[in-house]
Write a protein that holds these residues in place. Structure first.
Motif, PDB file in Angstrom:
ATOM      1  N   GLY A   1       0.679  -1.275   0.047  1.00  0.00           N
ATOM      2  CA  GLY A   1      -0.037   0.023  -0.132  1.00  0.00           C
ATOM      3  C   GLY A   1       0.947   1.273  -0.036  1.00  0.00           C
ATOM      4  N   ALA A   2       0.305   2.225  -0.994  1.00  0.00           N
ATOM      5  CA  ALA A   2       1.175   3.370  -1.004  1.00  0.00           C
ATOM      6  C   ALA A   2       0.216   4.683  -0.801  1.00  0.00           C
ATOM      7  N   GLY A   3      -0.734   4.302   0.110  1.00  0.00           N
ATOM      8  CA  GLY A   3      -1.590   5.719   0.658  1.00  0.00           C
ATOM      9  C   GLY A   3      -0.842   6.122   1.876  1.00  0.00           C
ATOM     10  N   VAL A   4      -1.769   6.939   2.537  1.00  0.00           N
ATOM     11  CA  VAL A   4      -0.841   7.634   3.597  1.00  0.00           C
ATOM     12  C   VAL A   4      -0.332   6.826   4.651  1.00  0.00           C
ATOM     13  N   SER A   5      -1.301   5.604   4.715  1.00  0.00           N
ATOM     14  CA  SER A   5      -0.855   4.594   5.859  1.00  0.00           C
ATOM     15  C   SER A   5       0.700   3.743   5.477  1.00  0.00           C
ATOM     16  N   GLY A   6       0.668   3.345   4.244  1.00  0.00           N
ATOM     17  CA  GLY A   6       1.489   2.863   3.879  1.00  0.00           C
ATOM     18  C   GLY A   6       3.058   3.300   3.806  1.00  0.00           C
TER      19      GLY A   6
ATOM     20  N   ARG B   1       4.989  -2.342  -2.161  1.00  0.00           N
ATOM     21  CA  ARG B   1       4.171  -2.987  -3.074  1.00  0.00           C
ATOM     22  C   ARG B   1       3.074  -2.214  -3.078  1.00  0.00           C
ATOM     23  N   SER B   2       2.705  -1.515  -4.362  1.00  0.00           N
ATOM     24  CA  SER B   2       1.165  -0.955  -4.454  1.00  0.00           C
ATOM     25  C   SER B   2       0.478  -1.241  -5.664  1.00  0.00           C
ATOM     26  N   ALA B   3      -0.692  -1.502  -5.748  1.00  0.00           N
ATOM     27  CA  ALA B   3      -1.475  -1.362  -6.838  1.00  0.00           C
ATOM     28  C   ALA B   3      -1.651  -0.167  -7.748  1.00  0.00           C
ATOM     29  N   ASP B   4      -1.556   0.700  -6.776  1.00  0.00           N
ATOM     30  CA  ASP B   4      -1.920   2.083  -7.473  1.00  0.00           C
ATOM     31  C   ASP B   4      -0.601   3.036  -7.068  1.00  0.00           C
ATOM     32  N   SER B   5      -0.339   4.152  -7.890  1.00  0.00           N
ATOM     33  CA  SER B   5       0.705   5.230  -7.702  1.00  0.00           C
ATOM     34  C   SER B   5       0.002   5.937  -6.349  1.00  0.00           C
TER      35      SER B   5
ATOM     36  N   THR C   1      -6.799   6.682  -2.532  1.00  0.00           N
ATOM     37  CA  THR C   1      -7.878   7.256  -1.827  1.00  0.00           C
ATOM     38  C   THR C   1      -7.458   8.397  -0.920  1.00  0.00           C
ATOM     39  N   SER C   2      -5.910   8.119  -0.359  1.00  0.00           N
ATOM     40  CA  SER C   2      -5.302   9.347   0.432  1.00  0.00           C
ATOM     41  C   SER C   2      -5.332  10.359  -0.323  1.00  0.00           C
ATOM     42  N   CYS C   3      -4.914  10.484  -1.534  1.00  0.00           N
ATOM     43  CA  CYS C   3      -4.934  11.439  -2.419  1.00  0.00           C
ATOM     44  C   CYS C   3      -6.211  12.320  -2.573  1.00  0.00           C
TER      45      CYS C   3
ATOM     46  N   ALA D   1      -7.124  17.602   3.234  1.00  0.00           N
ATOM     47  CA  ALA D   1      -7.367  16.894   4.292  1.00  0.00           C
ATOM     48  C   ALA D   1      -7.121  17.678   5.744  1.00  0.00           C
ATOM     49  N   ILE D   2      -8.093  17.506   6.531  1.00  0.00           N
ATOM     50  CA  ILE D   2      -7.800  18.320   7.961  1.00  0.00           C
ATOM     51  C   ILE D   2      -7.643  17.332   9.141  1.00  0.00           C
ATOM     52  N   TRP D   3      -6.861  17.595  10.141  1.00  0.00           N
ATOM     53  CA  TRP D   3      -6.421  16.809  11.029  1.00  0.00           C
ATOM     54  C   TRP D   3      -7.803  16.668  11.989  1.00  0.00           C
TER      55      TRP D   3
ATOM     56  N   ARG E   1       0.387  -5.246  -8.186  1.00  0.00           N
ATOM     57  CA  ARG E   1      -0.733  -5.887  -7.162  1.00  0.00           C
ATOM     58  C   ARG E   1      -0.127  -6.990  -6.468  1.00  0.00           C
ATOM     59  N   VAL E   2      -0.679  -7.260  -5.232  1.00  0.00           N
ATOM     60  CA  VAL E   2      -0.224  -8.421  -4.597  1.00  0.00           C
ATOM     61  C   VAL E   2      -1.357  -9.291  -4.354  1.00  0.00           C
ATOM     62  N   ASP E   3      -1.164 -10.455  -4.601  1.00  0.00           N
ATOM     63  CA  ASP E   3      -2.109 -11.470  -4.156  1.00  0.00           C
ATOM     64  C   ASP E   3      -2.292 -12.397  -2.870  1.00  0.00           C
TER      65      ASP E   3
ATOM     66  N   HIS F   1      -9.096   2.529   8.492  1.00  0.00           N
ATOM     67  CA  HIS F   1      -8.764   4.001   9.153  1.00  0.00           C
ATOM     68  C   HIS F   1     -10.183   5.188   8.876  1.00  0.00           C
ATOM     69  N   GLY F   2     -11.202   4.548   7.825  1.00  0.00           N
ATOM     70  CA  GLY F   2     -12.324   5.137   7.791  1.00  0.00           C
ATOM     71  C   GLY F   2     -11.943   6.709   7.178  1.00  0.00           C
ATOM     72  N   GLY F   3     -12.576   7.523   7.846  1.00  0.00           N
ATOM     73  CA  GLY F   3     -12.510   9.105   7.417  1.00  0.00           C
ATOM     74  C   GLY F   3     -11.198   9.694   8.239  1.00  0.00           C
ATOM     75  N   GLY F   4     -10.758   9.085   8.890  1.00  0.00           N
ATOM     76  CA  GLY F   4      -9.267   9.604   9.519  1.00  0.00           C
ATOM     77  C   GLY F   4      -7.931   9.131   9.303  1.00  0.00           C
ATOM     78  N   GLY F   5      -7.781   8.537   8.348  1.00  0.00           N
ATOM     79  CA  GLY F   5      -6.479   8.126   8.068  1.00  0.00           C
ATOM     80  C   GLY F   5      -5.205   8.815   7.977  1.00  0.00           C
ATOM     81  N   VAL F   6      -5.496  10.143   7.479  1.00  0.00           N
ATOM     82  CA  VAL F   6      -4.500  11.091   7.398  1.00  0.00           C
ATOM     83  C   VAL F   6      -4.220  11.233   9.048  1.00  0.00           C
ATOM     84  N   THR F   7      -5.182  11.521   9.765  1.00  0.00           N
ATOM     85  CA  THR F   7      -5.093  12.079  11.287  1.00  0.00           C
ATOM     86  C   THR F   7      -4.352  11.189  12.105  1.00  0.00           C
ATOM     87  N   LEU F   8      -4.470   9.501  11.765  1.00  0.00           N
ATOM     88  CA  LEU F   8      -4.099   8.812  12.500  1.00  0.00           C
ATOM     89  C   LEU F   8      -2.645   8.190  12.205  1.00  0.00           C
TER      90      LEU F   8
HETATM   91  C1  LIG Z   1     -13.243  12.649   0.390  1.00  0.00           C
HETATM   92  C2  LIG Z   1     -12.538  11.985   1.377  1.00  0.00           C
HETATM   93  C3  LIG Z   1     -12.024  13.172   2.324  1.00  0.00           C
HETATM   94  C4  LIG Z   1     -11.586  12.702   3.625  1.00  0.00           C
HETATM   95  N1  LIG Z   1     -10.892  13.697   4.345  1.00  0.00           N
HETATM   96  C5  LIG Z   1     -10.020  13.200   5.427  1.00  0.00           C
HETATM   97  C6  LIG Z   1      -9.417  14.375   6.224  1.00  0.00           C
HETATM   98  O1  LIG Z   1      -9.971  15.409   6.236  1.00  0.00           O
HETATM   99  N2  LIG Z   1      -8.806  13.847   7.349  1.00  0.00           N
HETATM  100  C7  LIG Z   1      -8.376  12.515   7.351  1.00  0.00           C
HETATM  101  O2  LIG Z   1      -7.652  12.365   8.322  1.00  0.00           O
HETATM  102  N3  LIG Z   1      -8.818  11.642   6.604  1.00  0.00           N
HETATM  103  C8  LIG Z   1      -9.733  11.877   5.434  1.00  0.00           C
HETATM  104  N4  LIG Z   1     -10.193  11.142   4.588  1.00  0.00           N
HETATM  105  C9  LIG Z   1     -10.030   9.655   4.920  1.00  0.00           C
HETATM  106  C10 LIG Z   1      -8.617   9.216   4.357  1.00  0.00           C
HETATM  107  O3  LIG Z   1      -8.391   9.597   3.022  1.00  0.00           O
HETATM  108  C11 LIG Z   1      -8.584   7.687   4.597  1.00  0.00           C
HETATM  109  O4  LIG Z   1      -8.706   7.328   6.019  1.00  0.00           O
HETATM  110  C12 LIG Z   1      -6.874   7.430   4.135  1.00  0.00           C
HETATM  111  O5  LIG Z   1      -6.659   7.759   2.798  1.00  0.00           O
HETATM  112  C13 LIG Z   1      -6.609   5.765   4.044  1.00  0.00           C
HETATM  113  O6  LIG Z   1      -5.405   5.604   3.787  1.00  0.00           O
HETATM  114  P1  LIG Z   1      -4.683   4.102   3.580  1.00  0.00           P
HETATM  115  O7  LIG Z   1      -3.395   4.437   3.307  1.00  0.00           O
HETATM  116  O8  LIG Z   1      -5.064   3.282   4.726  1.00  0.00           O
HETATM  117  O9  LIG Z   1      -5.716   3.754   2.018  1.00  0.00           O
HETATM  118  P2  LIG Z   1      -5.387   4.158   0.563  1.00  0.00           P
HETATM  119  O10 LIG Z   1      -5.062   5.581   0.503  1.00  0.00           O
HETATM  120  O11 LIG Z   1      -6.809   3.583   0.091  1.00  0.00           O
HETATM  121  O12 LIG Z   1      -4.452   3.271   0.112  1.00  0.00           O
HETATM  122  C14 LIG Z   1      -4.668   1.763  -0.110  1.00  0.00           C
HETATM  123  C15 LIG Z   1      -3.170   1.271  -0.533  1.00  0.00           C
HETATM  124  O13 LIG Z   1      -3.236  -0.099  -0.957  1.00  0.00           O
HETATM  125  C16 LIG Z   1      -2.945  -0.449  -2.152  1.00  0.00           C
HETATM  126  N5  LIG Z   1      -3.743  -1.922  -2.604  1.00  0.00           N
HETATM  127  C17 LIG Z   1      -5.052  -2.174  -2.114  1.00  0.00           C
HETATM  128  N6  LIG Z   1      -5.037  -3.539  -2.537  1.00  0.00           N
HETATM  129  C18 LIG Z   1      -3.780  -3.977  -3.045  1.00  0.00           C
HETATM  130  C19 LIG Z   1      -3.393  -5.120  -3.525  1.00  0.00           C
HETATM  131  N7  LIG Z   1      -4.089  -6.170  -3.604  1.00  0.00           N
HETATM  132  N8  LIG Z   1      -1.947  -5.099  -3.977  1.00  0.00           N
HETATM  133  C20 LIG Z   1      -1.172  -3.968  -3.709  1.00  0.00           C
HETATM  134  N9  LIG Z   1      -1.735  -2.865  -3.289  1.00  0.00           N
HETATM  135  C21 LIG Z   1      -2.870  -2.731  -3.013  1.00  0.00           C
HETATM  136  C22 LIG Z   1      -3.552   0.679  -2.989  1.00  0.00           C
HETATM  137  O14 LIG Z   1      -3.144   0.629  -4.427  1.00  0.00           O
HETATM  138  C23 LIG Z   1      -3.172   1.778  -2.162  1.00  0.00           C
HETATM  139  O15 LIG Z   1      -1.694   2.113  -2.636  1.00  0.00           O
HETATM  140  C24 LIG Z   1     -10.988  11.196   3.740  1.00  0.00           C
HETATM  141  C25 LIG Z   1     -11.467  10.416   2.605  1.00  0.00           C
HETATM  142  C26 LIG Z   1     -12.189  10.663   1.619  1.00  0.00           C
HETATM  143  C27 LIG Z   1     -12.658   9.772   0.473  1.00  0.00           C
END
Ligand SMILES: Cc1cc2nc3c(=O)[nH]c(=O)nc-3n(C[C@H](O)[C@H](O)[C@H](O)COP(=O)(O)OP(=O)(O)OC[C@H]3O[C@@H](n4cnc5c(N)ncnc54)[C@H](O)[C@@H]3O)c2cc1C
Length: 319
Positions: A11-16, A33-37, A42-44, A48-50, A152-154, A290-297
Motif C-alpha cells: 500500500g502506497a496511501g498515507v498509511s503505507g 508494493r502498491s497496485a496504485d501510485s 484514496t489518500s490523495c 485533508a484536515i486533522w 498488485r499483491v495477491d 482508518h475510515g475518514g481519519g487515515g491522515v489524522t491517525l
Molecule cells: C473525500 C474524502 C475526504 C477525506 N478527508 C479526510 C480528512 O480530512 N482527514 C483525514 O484524516 N482523513 C480523511 N479522509 C480519509 C482518508 O483519506 C483515509 O482514511 C486514508 O486515505 C486511508 O489511507 P490508506 O493508506 O489506509 O488507504 P488508501 O489510501 O486507500 O491506500 C491503499 C493502498 O493499498 C493499495 N492496495 C490495495 N489493494 C492492493 C493489492 N491487492 N496489492 C497491492 N496494493 C494494494 C492501493 O493501491 C493503495 O496504494 C478522507 C477520505 C475521503 C474519501
C-alpha cells in the motif's frame, strides 16, 4: 521478496508510506508494493484536515495526538511538506468544545457565524495538501533507500518474513471475510478566491448524507462533502451542485469560482481500525480500516507498527 529487503509494506496511501518512512528511518530496508501510485490512492482524494472522523478505536485519540506532534513539525516548511497550521471555524447547533489537539480554541459570537449556524468555535489545526504531502513522503522514503514498486499483491504471507498490510479497502480481497466497507466521499477542487481560513460544519452523524466544509490549500480550495455507504464511485452532478450551494452559503466568496476537479474517494470504514499481527500469520502486521481519519491517525499508527515489528529483530540493519 526482493534480495536485500527486510520488510515489504503493501500500500502506497498515507498509511503505507508513513509506515514505510518510519521503518526505513529506523534502519530497515523497505520495499513498498502498491497496485496504485500514491497520487491515485484514496489518500490523495482527502481534503485533508486533522481530526478523527468516521473512525473507531479506543486508541484513536492517542494516535491522532501523536500525528499532530509530527504535523506541527512538518508545518515549519509548508512548501516542502504540504502541511500548514490553519485557523478556522467549526459551526453548527450546540457544538461541543473541540477536544484535545485544537490550538487557540475560542467560542465564536453568533454574528461571526454564517447564516443558519447558532454555535461555533474558532481554532487552529493542520491542513494537509495531500498531493504535495504524498510526494514529500515518497521523497523521504526514497532518500532512505526505500523502494516503491507498482504491482498488485495477491498473497500477503508469501511476500517475506515481515509484511505490513496497509491496503485500505483492498484488504477485502487480501483478508477474506474482513468486515471493511466503502463509504463514498466527494470533494470539489476550486480556484481559491482568497480564502485563508477553514470552515467545517459540526457533524456527529455517521449516516448517509451531505455535510459542509471549505478547506483552503494555497491557490485552490477544497469543498465537501458527502458520506454515502457503498461502492458507487461515479461523479454525480447533483451531489456536486449541492456541495457548491451549501459551501457558497457558508462562504459567499466562493460564488462563481471555477471548479477544477471533482474527486470521489471510498473511505475504508471498519467497526474498529485493524492494527496488529495476523492471527494465522504473525509475520503479517495489519494496519487498515482508518475510515475518514487515515491522515489524522497516520503517524500514531506507524509508530505502533514500528513497535510491533520489533524494529530490527527480524532484520539486517544498515550500518
Ligand atoms: C473525500 C474524502 C475526504 C477525506 N478527508 C479526510 C480528512 O480530512 N482527514 C483525514 O484524516 N482523513 C480523511 N479522509 C480519509 C482518508 O483519506 C483515509 O482514511 C486514508 O486515505 C486511508 O489511507 P490508506 O493508506 O489506509 O488507504 P488508501 O489510501 O486507500 O491506500 C491503499 C493502498 O493499498 C493499495 N492496495 C490495495 N489493494 C492492493 C493489492 N491487492 N496489492 C497491492 N496494493 C494494494 C492501493 O493501491 C493503495 O496504494 C478522507 C477520505 C475521503 C474519501
Amino acid at each position: 521478496m526482493t534480495h536485500g529487503t527486510d520488510v515489504v509494506v503493501v500500500g502506497a496511501g498515507v498509511s503505507g508510506l508513513t509506515c514505510a518512512v518510519r521503518l526505513a528511518e529506523a534502519g530497515l530496508r523497505v520495499l513498498v508494493r502498491s497496485a496504485d501510485s500514491p497520487l491515485t490512492t484514496t489518500s490523495c482524494a482527502a481534503g485533508a484536515i486533522w481530526g478523527p472522523h468516521l473512525v473507531a478505536h479506543d486508541r484513536a485519540e492517542s494516535w491522532a495526538l501523536a500525528s499532530l506532534g509530527v504535523f506541527r513539525e512538518l508545518a515549519a516548511d509548508p512548501v516542502a511538506t504540504g502541511v500548514r497550521m490553519t485557523w478556522g471555524v467549526e459551526a453548527g447547533q450546540d457544538v461541543p468544545r473541540p477536544g484535545p489537539g485544537a490550538e487557540g480554541v475560542r467560542l465564536c459570537a453568533a454574528v461571526e457565524l454564517p447564516p443558519g449556524y447558532t454555535s461555533g468555535w474558532e481554532y487552529r489545526v493542520p491542513l494537509i495538501d495531500m498531493t504535495r504531502y504524498l510526494d514529500y513522503l515518497t521523497y523521504r522514503l526514497l532518500n532512505k533507500n526505500g523502494e516503491i514498486q507498482i504491482s498488485r499483491v495477491d498473497d500477503l504471507p508469501a511476500l517475506g518474513p515481515l509484511v505490513v498490510n496497509c491496503t485500505g479497502l483492498g484488504a477485502r480481497e487480501l483478508v477474506p471475510g474482513d468486515p471493511i466497507r466503502p463509504v463514498r466521499g466527494d470533494l470539489l477542487v476550486l480556484d481559491n478566491p482568497g480564502i485563508d481560513t477553514f470552515f467545517v460544519e459540526h457533524d456527529e452523524d455517521d449516516g448517509d448524507g451531505l455535510t459542509t466544509y471549505v478547506l483552503p490549500q494555497g491557490d485552490r480550495v477544497m469543498l465537501g462533502g458527502s458520506r454515502f455507504a457503498g461502492e458507487w464511485s461515479d461523479e454525480d452532478p447533483q451531489i456536486r451542485q449541492d456541495i457548491l450551494d451549501r459551501c457558497a452559503r457558508a462562504e459567499p466568496l466562493l460564488a462563481g469560482s471555477r471548479v477544477r476537479e471533482h474527486r470521489v474517494g471510498l473511505r475504508p470504514v471498519r467497526d474498529r481500525v485493524r492494527i496488529g499481527p495476523d492471527d494465522r500469520y504473525p509475520h503479517v502486521i495489519h494496519n487498515y480500516g482508518h475510515g475518514g481519519g487515515g491522515v489524522t491517525l497516520s503517524w500514531g499508527c506507524a509508530d505502533e507498527v514500528l513497535a510491533l515489528t520489533g524494529a530490527g529483530a527480524h532484520t539486517t540493519r544498515r550500518g
